[in-house]
Scaffold this motif. Sequence first.
Motif, PDB file in Angstrom:
ATOM      1  N   ASP A 148      -4.310  12.322   1.428  1.00 12.17           N
ATOM      2  CA  ASP A 148      -5.378  11.632   2.162  1.00 12.17           C
ATOM      3  C   ASP A 148      -5.677  10.236   1.634  1.00 12.17           C
ATOM      4  OD1 ASP A 148      -5.805  13.973   3.603  1.00 12.17           O
ATOM      5  OD2 ASP A 148      -7.453  14.637   2.328  1.00 12.17           O
ATOM      6  N   ILE A 149      -5.093   9.857   0.505  1.00 13.24           N
ATOM      7  CA  ILE A 149      -5.489   8.588  -0.111  1.00 13.24           C
ATOM      8  C   ILE A 149      -4.546   7.452   0.253  1.00 13.24           C
ATOM      9  CG2 ILE A 149      -6.548   9.805  -2.058  1.00 13.24           C
ATOM     10  CD1 ILE A 149      -4.249   8.730  -3.804  1.00 13.24           C
ATOM     11  N   ARG A 150      -5.069   6.265   0.132  1.00 13.68           N
ATOM     12  CA  ARG A 150      -4.255   5.056   0.275  1.00 13.68           C
ATOM     13  C   ARG A 150      -4.549   4.184  -0.932  1.00 13.68           C
ATOM     14  NH1 ARG A 150      -2.775   1.656   5.505  1.00 13.68           N
ATOM     15  NH2 ARG A 150      -2.636   3.792   6.217  1.00 13.68           N
TER      16      ARG A 150
ATOM     17  N   ILE B  63      -7.805   1.780  -5.309  1.00 17.04           N
ATOM     18  CA  ILE B  63      -7.993   2.758  -4.243  1.00 17.04           C
ATOM     19  C   ILE B  63      -8.504   2.032  -2.997  1.00 17.04           C
ATOM     20  CG2 ILE B  63      -9.263   4.809  -3.519  1.00 17.04           C
ATOM     21  CD1 ILE B  63      -9.453   5.514  -6.563  1.00 17.04           C
ATOM     22  N   ILE B  64      -7.752   2.127  -1.915  1.00 16.52           N
ATOM     23  CA  ILE B  64      -8.147   1.540  -0.631  1.00 16.52           C
ATOM     24  C   ILE B  64      -8.936   2.575   0.170  1.00 16.52           C
ATOM     25  CG2 ILE B  64      -7.317   0.538   1.541  1.00 16.52           C
ATOM     26  CD1 ILE B  64      -6.803  -1.177  -0.981  1.00 16.52           C
ATOM     27  N   GLN B  65      -8.418   3.811   0.170  1.00 17.68           N
ATOM     28  CA  GLN B  65      -9.070   4.913   0.880  1.00 17.68           C
ATOM     29  C   GLN B  65      -9.075   6.132  -0.033  1.00 17.68           C
ATOM     30  OE1 GLN B  65      -7.646   5.850   4.896  1.00 17.68           O
ATOM     31  NE2 GLN B  65      -7.565   7.983   4.274  1.00 17.68           N
ATOM     32  N   PRO B  66     -10.239   6.581  -0.476  1.00 21.38           N
ATOM     33  CA  PRO B  66     -10.293   7.761  -1.337  1.00 21.38           C
ATOM     34  C   PRO B  66      -9.990   9.024  -0.545  1.00 21.38           C
ATOM     35  CG  PRO B  66     -12.500   6.987  -0.853  1.00 21.38           C
ATOM     36  CD  PRO B  66     -11.556   6.016  -0.212  1.00 21.38           C
ATOM     37  N   GLY B  67      -9.690  10.079  -1.247  1.00 27.97           N
ATOM     38  CA  GLY B  67      -9.412  11.360  -0.619  1.00 27.97           C
ATOM     39  C   GLY B  67      -8.861  12.326  -1.641  1.00 27.97           C
TER      40      GLY B  67
ATOM     41  N   GLN C 153       0.844  -1.178   0.000  1.00 26.62           N
ATOM     42  CA  GLN C 153       0.000   0.000   0.000  1.00 26.62           C
ATOM     43  C   GLN C 153       0.886   1.237   0.000  1.00 26.62           C
ATOM     44  OE1 GLN C 153      -3.184  -0.050   2.850  1.00 26.62           O
ATOM     45  NE2 GLN C 153      -3.710  -2.161   2.360  1.00 26.62           N
TER      46      GLN C 153
ATOM     47  N   THR D 158       0.555   5.578   0.595  1.00 25.94           N
ATOM     48  CA  THR D 158      -0.267   6.730   0.944  1.00 25.94           C
ATOM     49  C   THR D 158       0.271   7.957   0.238  1.00 25.94           C
ATOM     50  OG1 THR D 158       0.987   7.293   2.935  1.00 25.94           O
ATOM     51  CG2 THR D 158      -0.889   5.815   3.210  1.00 25.94           C
TER      52      THR D 158
END
Length: 164
Positions: free
Chosen positions: A96-98, A145-149, A91, A93
Amino acid sequence: MYDGREIPGRVIAGPLSVALSGYLGRAVRLFKRAAGHLGSDDRPVTLMSEASLHALAAQFSGAAPDPRRFRMTITVTGADPWAEHSWSGQQVTIGDIRLRVLAPVPRCVVTTRNPESGATDARILHALAQLRGKNDITFGVWCDIIQPGQIQVGDLVIPLSGKP
């Protein structure tokens, strides 16, 4: 049919198809895939390092190719050439995204075409084969995309070791 396989979806008629057909001088139909059906090269994010791009310069009289040839979403600085290729399965980062780095992107003949004119003018695949070996004409990586931002120019890119 997409790359020899059937993809469910529908043809979208309208002014954009007409405009593209006029521009290209031949009939063009736009197609929207059915939800949940991905092609082998459909991923939400692609990533490359500026250093990998500049590593190609040696094959082009010292000038790096136009990065638009590779159609990447994110370009990172500060990494060693081809570092992003070693991030597969990890992963990353950014702001804000991961992201989860999936695999290097196999390149196609589109990279040999000038982004302005569409003319074939650069032996990108040959250059990759010269640098990486004839069985490795990859450049950049696919990511999920694991965490959007949101991200911004200048955000740190942090590869996370291991597979959380």
